[in-house]
Motif scaffolding. Sequence first.
Motif, mmCIF file in Angstrom:
data_model
loop_
_atom_site.group_PDB
_atom_site.id
_atom_site.type_symbol
_atom_site.label_atom_id
_atom_site.label_comp_id
_atom_site.label_asym_id
_atom_site.label_seq_id
_atom_site.Cartn_x
_atom_site.Cartn_y
_atom_site.Cartn_z
ATOM 1 N N GLY A 74 0.826 -1.195 0.000
ATOM 2 C CA GLY A 74 0.000 0.000 0.000
ATOM 3 C C GLY A 74 0.863 1.250 0.000
ATOM 4 O O GLY A 74 2.032 1.226 0.379
ATOM 5 N N LEU A 75 0.282 2.346 -0.432
ATOM 6 C CA LEU A 75 1.005 3.598 -0.499
ATOM 7 C C LEU A 75 0.062 4.710 -0.072
ATOM 8 O O LEU A 75 -1.085 4.775 -0.511
ATOM 9 C CB LEU A 75 1.492 3.844 -1.931
ATOM 10 C CG LEU A 75 2.110 5.194 -2.221
ATOM 11 C CD1 LEU A 75 3.448 5.321 -1.505
ATOM 12 C CD2 LEU A 75 2.298 5.377 -3.710
ATOM 13 N N LYS A 76 0.545 5.566 0.808
ATOM 14 C CA LYS A 76 -0.206 6.754 1.204
ATOM 15 C C LYS A 76 0.595 7.967 0.752
ATOM 16 O O LYS A 76 1.813 7.996 0.881
ATOM 17 C CB LYS A 76 -0.376 6.808 2.718
ATOM 18 C CG LYS A 76 -1.216 5.698 3.289
ATOM 19 C CD LYS A 76 -1.322 5.852 4.784
ATOM 20 C CE LYS A 76 -2.127 4.713 5.366
ATOM 21 N NZ LYS A 76 -2.235 4.820 6.823
ATOM 22 N N TYR A 77 -0.109 8.954 0.230
ATOM 23 C CA TYR A 77 0.587 10.168 -0.188
ATOM 24 C C TYR A 77 -0.311 11.374 0.002
ATOM 25 O O TYR A 77 -1.536 11.267 0.067
ATOM 26 C CB TYR A 77 1.073 10.074 -1.637
ATOM 27 C CG TYR A 77 -0.033 10.010 -2.659
ATOM 28 C CD1 TYR A 77 -0.492 11.162 -3.270
ATOM 29 C CD2 TYR A 77 -0.623 8.808 -3.010
ATOM 30 C CE1 TYR A 77 -1.513 11.115 -4.199
ATOM 31 C CE2 TYR A 77 -1.632 8.749 -3.937
ATOM 32 C CZ TYR A 77 -2.066 9.903 -4.532
ATOM 33 O OH TYR A 77 -3.079 9.837 -5.457
ATOM 34 N N ASP A 89 -5.002 16.574 1.576
ATOM 35 C CA ASP A 89 -5.693 15.332 1.921
ATOM 36 C C ASP A 89 -4.772 14.136 1.709
ATOM 37 O O ASP A 89 -4.057 14.046 0.714
ATOM 38 C CB ASP A 89 -6.946 15.144 1.052
ATOM 39 C CG ASP A 89 -8.003 16.179 1.374
ATOM 40 O OD1 ASP A 89 -8.038 16.669 2.522
ATOM 41 O OD2 ASP A 89 -8.802 16.491 0.465
ATOM 42 N N LEU A 90 -4.821 13.201 2.652
ATOM 43 C CA LEU A 90 -4.040 11.982 2.563
ATOM 44 C C LEU A 90 -4.805 10.989 1.696
ATOM 45 O O LEU A 90 -5.981 10.726 1.924
ATOM 46 C CB LEU A 90 -3.834 11.398 3.964
ATOM 47 C CG LEU A 90 -2.868 10.239 4.094
ATOM 48 C CD1 LEU A 90 -1.460 10.672 3.707
ATOM 49 C CD2 LEU A 90 -2.865 9.740 5.516
ATOM 50 N N LYS A 91 -4.133 10.461 0.666
ATOM 51 C CA LYS A 91 -4.787 9.536 -0.256
ATOM 52 C C LYS A 91 -4.119 8.177 -0.133
ATOM 53 O O LYS A 91 -2.909 8.064 0.017
ATOM 54 C CB LYS A 91 -4.662 10.029 -1.697
ATOM 55 C CG LYS A 91 -5.374 11.357 -1.908
ATOM 56 C CD LYS A 91 -5.276 11.816 -3.322
ATOM 57 C CE LYS A 91 -5.981 13.176 -3.460
ATOM 58 N NZ LYS A 91 -5.944 13.660 -4.808
ATOM 59 N N ASN A 92 -4.927 7.130 -0.170
ATOM 60 C CA ASN A 92 -4.435 5.756 -0.082
ATOM 61 C C ASN A 92 -4.560 5.072 -1.432
ATOM 62 O O ASN A 92 -5.539 5.245 -2.137
ATOM 63 C CB ASN A 92 -5.255 4.942 0.922
ATOM 64 C CG ASN A 92 -5.090 5.441 2.337
ATOM 65 O OD1 ASN A 92 -4.007 5.848 2.725
ATOM 66 N ND2 ASN A 92 -6.161 5.402 3.100
#
Length: 65
Positions: free
Chosen positions: A41-44, A54-57
Amino acid sequence: MSQFWKPTLTYLQYAQVCARAVRNSLKEEARVVAVRRDEQGLKYAKWENGKQGDLKNTLNTRTAA
Protein backbone atom coordinates in the motif's frame (compact mmCIF):
# COMPACT_ATOMS: atom_id res chain seq x y z
CA MET A 1 24.18 -20.28 -9.59
CA SER A 2 25.01 -16.58 -9.44
CA GLN A 3 26.38 -16.71 -12.98
CA PHE A 4 22.92 -17.77 -14.20
CA TRP A 5 20.80 -14.99 -12.74
CA LYS A 6 23.23 -12.09 -12.73
CA PRO A 7 23.19 -11.30 -16.48
CA THR A 8 19.39 -11.62 -16.77
CA LEU A 9 17.93 -10.74 -13.35
CA THR A 10 18.77 -8.31 -10.61
CA TYR A 11 19.08 -9.77 -7.13
CA LEU A 12 15.72 -8.24 -6.17
CA GLN A 13 13.99 -9.92 -9.12
CA TYR A 14 15.67 -13.23 -8.21
CA ALA A 15 14.47 -12.90 -4.60
CA GLN A 16 10.92 -12.14 -5.79
CA VAL A 17 10.90 -15.26 -7.98
CA CYS A 18 12.10 -17.37 -5.04
CA ALA A 19 9.51 -15.84 -2.69
CA ARG A 20 6.71 -16.49 -5.20
CA ALA A 21 7.82 -20.13 -5.55
CA VAL A 22 7.79 -20.58 -1.77
CA ARG A 23 4.35 -18.95 -1.41
CA ASN A 24 2.92 -21.17 -4.17
CA SER A 25 4.27 -24.30 -2.48
CA LEU A 26 2.54 -23.62 0.84
CA LYS A 27 -0.65 -25.31 2.00
CA GLU A 28 -3.85 -23.36 1.34
CA GLU A 29 -4.32 -21.68 4.75
CA ALA A 30 -0.66 -20.63 4.96
CA ARG A 31 -0.71 -19.50 1.32
CA VAL A 32 -3.63 -17.13 1.96
CA VAL A 33 -1.72 -15.47 4.81
CA ALA A 34 1.47 -15.19 2.72
CA VAL A 35 -0.34 -13.74 -0.31
CA ARG A 36 -2.09 -11.18 1.92
CA ARG A 37 1.33 -10.18 3.28
CA ASP A 38 2.48 -9.58 -0.32
CA GLU A 39 0.06 -6.67 -0.78
CA GLN A 40 1.64 -3.25 -0.86
CA GLY A 41 0.00 0.00 0.00
CA LEU A 42 1.00 3.60 -0.50
CA LYS A 43 -0.21 6.75 1.20
CA TYR A 44 0.59 10.17 -0.19
CA ALA A 45 -0.40 13.77 0.30
CA LYS A 46 0.23 16.88 -1.75
CA TRP A 47 1.88 19.69 0.18
CA GLU A 48 1.21 23.33 -0.67
CA ASN A 49 2.56 26.38 1.16
CA GLY A 50 3.88 24.21 4.00
CA LYS A 51 0.50 22.58 4.65
CA GLN A 52 -0.35 18.94 4.07
CA GLY A 53 -3.33 18.29 1.80
CA ASP A 54 -5.69 15.33 1.92
CA LEU A 55 -4.04 11.98 2.56
CA LYS A 56 -4.79 9.54 -0.26
CA ASN A 57 -4.44 5.76 -0.08
CA THR A 58 -3.62 3.44 -2.95
CA LEU A 59 -3.40 -0.31 -2.78
CA ASN A 60 -1.32 -2.23 -5.30
CA THR A 61 -1.62 -5.98 -5.25
CA ARG A 62 0.92 -8.06 -7.09
CA THR A 63 -0.47 -11.03 -8.94
CA ALA A 64 1.19 -14.39 -8.53
CA ALA A 65 2.11 -15.16 -12.12
